[in-house]
Design a protein around this motif. Structure first.
Motif, PDB file in Angstrom:
ATOM      1  N   ASP A  83      52.142  35.208  37.115  1.00  0.00           N
ATOM      2  CA  ASP A  83      52.201  35.759  38.710  1.00  0.00           C
ATOM      3  C   ASP A  83      51.765  37.168  38.722  1.00  0.00           C
ATOM      4  O   ASP A  83      51.039  37.500  39.832  1.00  0.00           O
ATOM      5  N   LYS A  84      51.830  38.118  37.679  1.00  0.00           N
ATOM      6  CA  LYS A  84      51.218  39.148  37.720  1.00  0.00           C
ATOM      7  C   LYS A  84      49.497  39.251  37.639  1.00  0.00           C
ATOM      8  O   LYS A  84      48.926  40.090  38.363  1.00  0.00           O
ATOM      9  N   LEU A  85      48.976  38.541  36.924  1.00  0.00           N
ATOM     10  CA  LEU A  85      47.770  38.152  36.955  1.00  0.00           C
ATOM     11  C   LEU A  85      46.925  37.630  38.182  1.00  0.00           C
ATOM     12  O   LEU A  85      45.957  38.008  38.656  1.00  0.00           O
ATOM     13  N   VAL A  86      47.992  36.880  38.861  1.00  0.00           N
ATOM     14  CA  VAL A  86      47.567  36.357  39.981  1.00  0.00           C
ATOM     15  C   VAL A  86      47.500  37.484  41.186  1.00  0.00           C
ATOM     16  O   VAL A  86      46.474  37.684  41.758  1.00  0.00           O
ATOM     17  N   SER A  87      48.558  38.333  41.204  1.00  0.00           N
ATOM     18  CA  SER A  87      48.548  39.630  41.962  1.00  0.00           C
ATOM     19  C   SER A  87      47.411  40.636  41.797  1.00  0.00           C
ATOM     20  O   SER A  87      47.035  41.220  42.684  1.00  0.00           O
ATOM     21  N   LYS A  88      46.835  40.449  40.527  1.00  0.00           N
ATOM     22  CA  LYS A  88      45.726  41.236  40.347  1.00  0.00           C
ATOM     23  C   LYS A  88      44.466  40.737  40.493  1.00  0.00           C
ATOM     24  O   LYS A  88      43.169  41.243  40.296  1.00  0.00           O
ATOM     25  N   GLU A  89      44.422  39.569  41.094  1.00  0.00           N
ATOM     26  CA  GLU A  89      43.497  38.584  41.395  1.00  0.00           C
ATOM     27  C   GLU A  89      42.448  38.187  40.054  1.00  0.00           C
ATOM     28  O   GLU A  89      41.333  38.277  40.393  1.00  0.00           O
ATOM     29  N   MET A  90      43.080  38.240  38.836  1.00  0.00           N
ATOM     30  CA  MET A  90      42.528  37.971  37.426  1.00  0.00           C
ATOM     31  C   MET A  90      42.450  36.480  37.369  1.00  0.00           C
ATOM     32  O   MET A  90      41.799  35.875  36.578  1.00  0.00           O
ATOM     33  N   THR A 106      43.684  28.901  36.791  1.00  0.00           N
ATOM     34  CA  THR A 106      42.270  29.224  36.066  1.00  0.00           C
ATOM     35  C   THR A 106      42.026  30.821  36.313  1.00  0.00           C
ATOM     36  O   THR A 106      42.347  31.449  37.066  1.00  0.00           O
ATOM     37  N   ILE A 107      40.984  31.091  35.519  1.00  0.00           N
ATOM     38  CA  ILE A 107      40.577  32.634  35.191  1.00  0.00           C
ATOM     39  C   ILE A 107      39.616  32.680  36.432  1.00  0.00           C
ATOM     40  O   ILE A 107      38.751  31.717  36.678  1.00  0.00           O
ATOM     41  N   THR A 108      39.640  33.916  37.157  1.00  0.00           N
ATOM     42  CA  THR A 108      38.773  34.221  38.061  1.00  0.00           C
ATOM     43  C   THR A 108      37.632  35.026  37.647  1.00  0.00           C
ATOM     44  O   THR A 108      37.444  35.452  36.467  1.00  0.00           O
ATOM     45  N   GLU A 109      36.601  35.237  38.518  1.00  0.00           N
ATOM     46  CA  GLU A 109      35.448  36.178  38.145  1.00  0.00           C
ATOM     47  C   GLU A 109      35.988  37.351  37.816  1.00  0.00           C
ATOM     48  O   GLU A 109      35.340  38.110  36.642  1.00  0.00           O
ATOM     49  N   LYS A 110      36.914  38.030  38.290  1.00  0.00           N
ATOM     50  CA  LYS A 110      37.241  39.406  38.358  1.00  0.00           C
ATOM     51  C   LYS A 110      37.784  39.237  36.826  1.00  0.00           C
ATOM     52  O   LYS A 110      37.940  40.327  35.847  1.00  0.00           O
ATOM     53  N   GLY A 111      38.752  38.286  36.568  1.00  0.00           N
ATOM     54  CA  GLY A 111      39.229  38.259  35.212  1.00  0.00           C
ATOM     55  C   GLY A 111      38.502  38.073  34.168  1.00  0.00           C
ATOM     56  O   GLY A 111      38.399  38.734  32.847  1.00  0.00           O
ATOM     57  N   MET A 112      37.332  37.379  34.215  1.00  0.00           N
ATOM     58  CA  MET A 112      36.374  37.085  33.382  1.00  0.00           C
ATOM     59  C   MET A 112      35.413  38.458  33.284  1.00  0.00           C
ATOM     60  O   MET A 112      35.223  38.998  32.024  1.00  0.00           O
ATOM     61  N   ASN A 113      35.270  39.217  34.278  1.00  0.00           N
ATOM     62  CA  ASN A 113      34.522  40.526  34.083  1.00  0.00           C
ATOM     63  C   ASN A 113      35.534  41.645  33.407  1.00  0.00           C
ATOM     64  O   ASN A 113      35.032  42.456  32.530  1.00  0.00           O
TER      65      ASN A 113
END
Length: 150
Positions: A83-90, A106-113
């Protein structure tokens, strides 16, 4: 520094107790320093662990159960972390098309960055903590820790 000096023990400590104290103290020290490093990037060590697990999926989604199984800290609340990672858009979370009761993450591009930025920092952190050990000592400590867990 010897563990007896760190805890200011005035009595003899059994080898077994000394081993456990050394392991616990070292784990806390590493964890504290690692948390400080991640705090600069607005992540906890558990959130970082989730991101690394998802990166390892190479674009494929992971369900909550699989993430939980791979977590280093098994007691972590995986749903809260996600939930916290979703709110951080990661990460993004979607309902599984085949099983509506299952969530896929799934990890987002922001999370990968963020991981790309952290990779060399984490490697440097690991190297600093292990710099006083030889390759043979590193292999030995890993073998002994695995033996201790079994």
């Amino acid at each position: 520094m010897k563990i007896e000096a760190i805890i200011k023990s005035t009595t003899a400590i059994s080898l077994e107790k000394k081993t456990m104290l050394n392991l616990i103290y070292t784990q806390h020290l590493i964890s504290e320093k690692f948390s400080e490093l991640l705090k600069k990037h607005d992540l906890s060590s558990e959130q970082y662990n989730v991101l690394r697990i998802l990166r390892g999926q190479k674009g494929n989604p992971a369900n909550m159960c699989m993430i939980q199984e791979r977590m280093i800290a098994k007691t972590s609340n995986t749903t809260r972390l996600v939930d916290k990672l979703v709110s951080k858009e990661m990460v993004i979370r979607k309902v599984c098309p085949e099983n509506k009761r299952k969530m896929e993450v799934t990890i987002t591009e922001k999370g990968m960055n963020v991981l790309e930025i952290l990779d060399p920092i984490v490697i440097d952190f690991e190297n600093q903590f292990t710099q006083n050990l030889t390759q043979i000592e590193l292999e030995t400590i890993n073998e002994l820790l695995e033996k201790l867990r079994n």
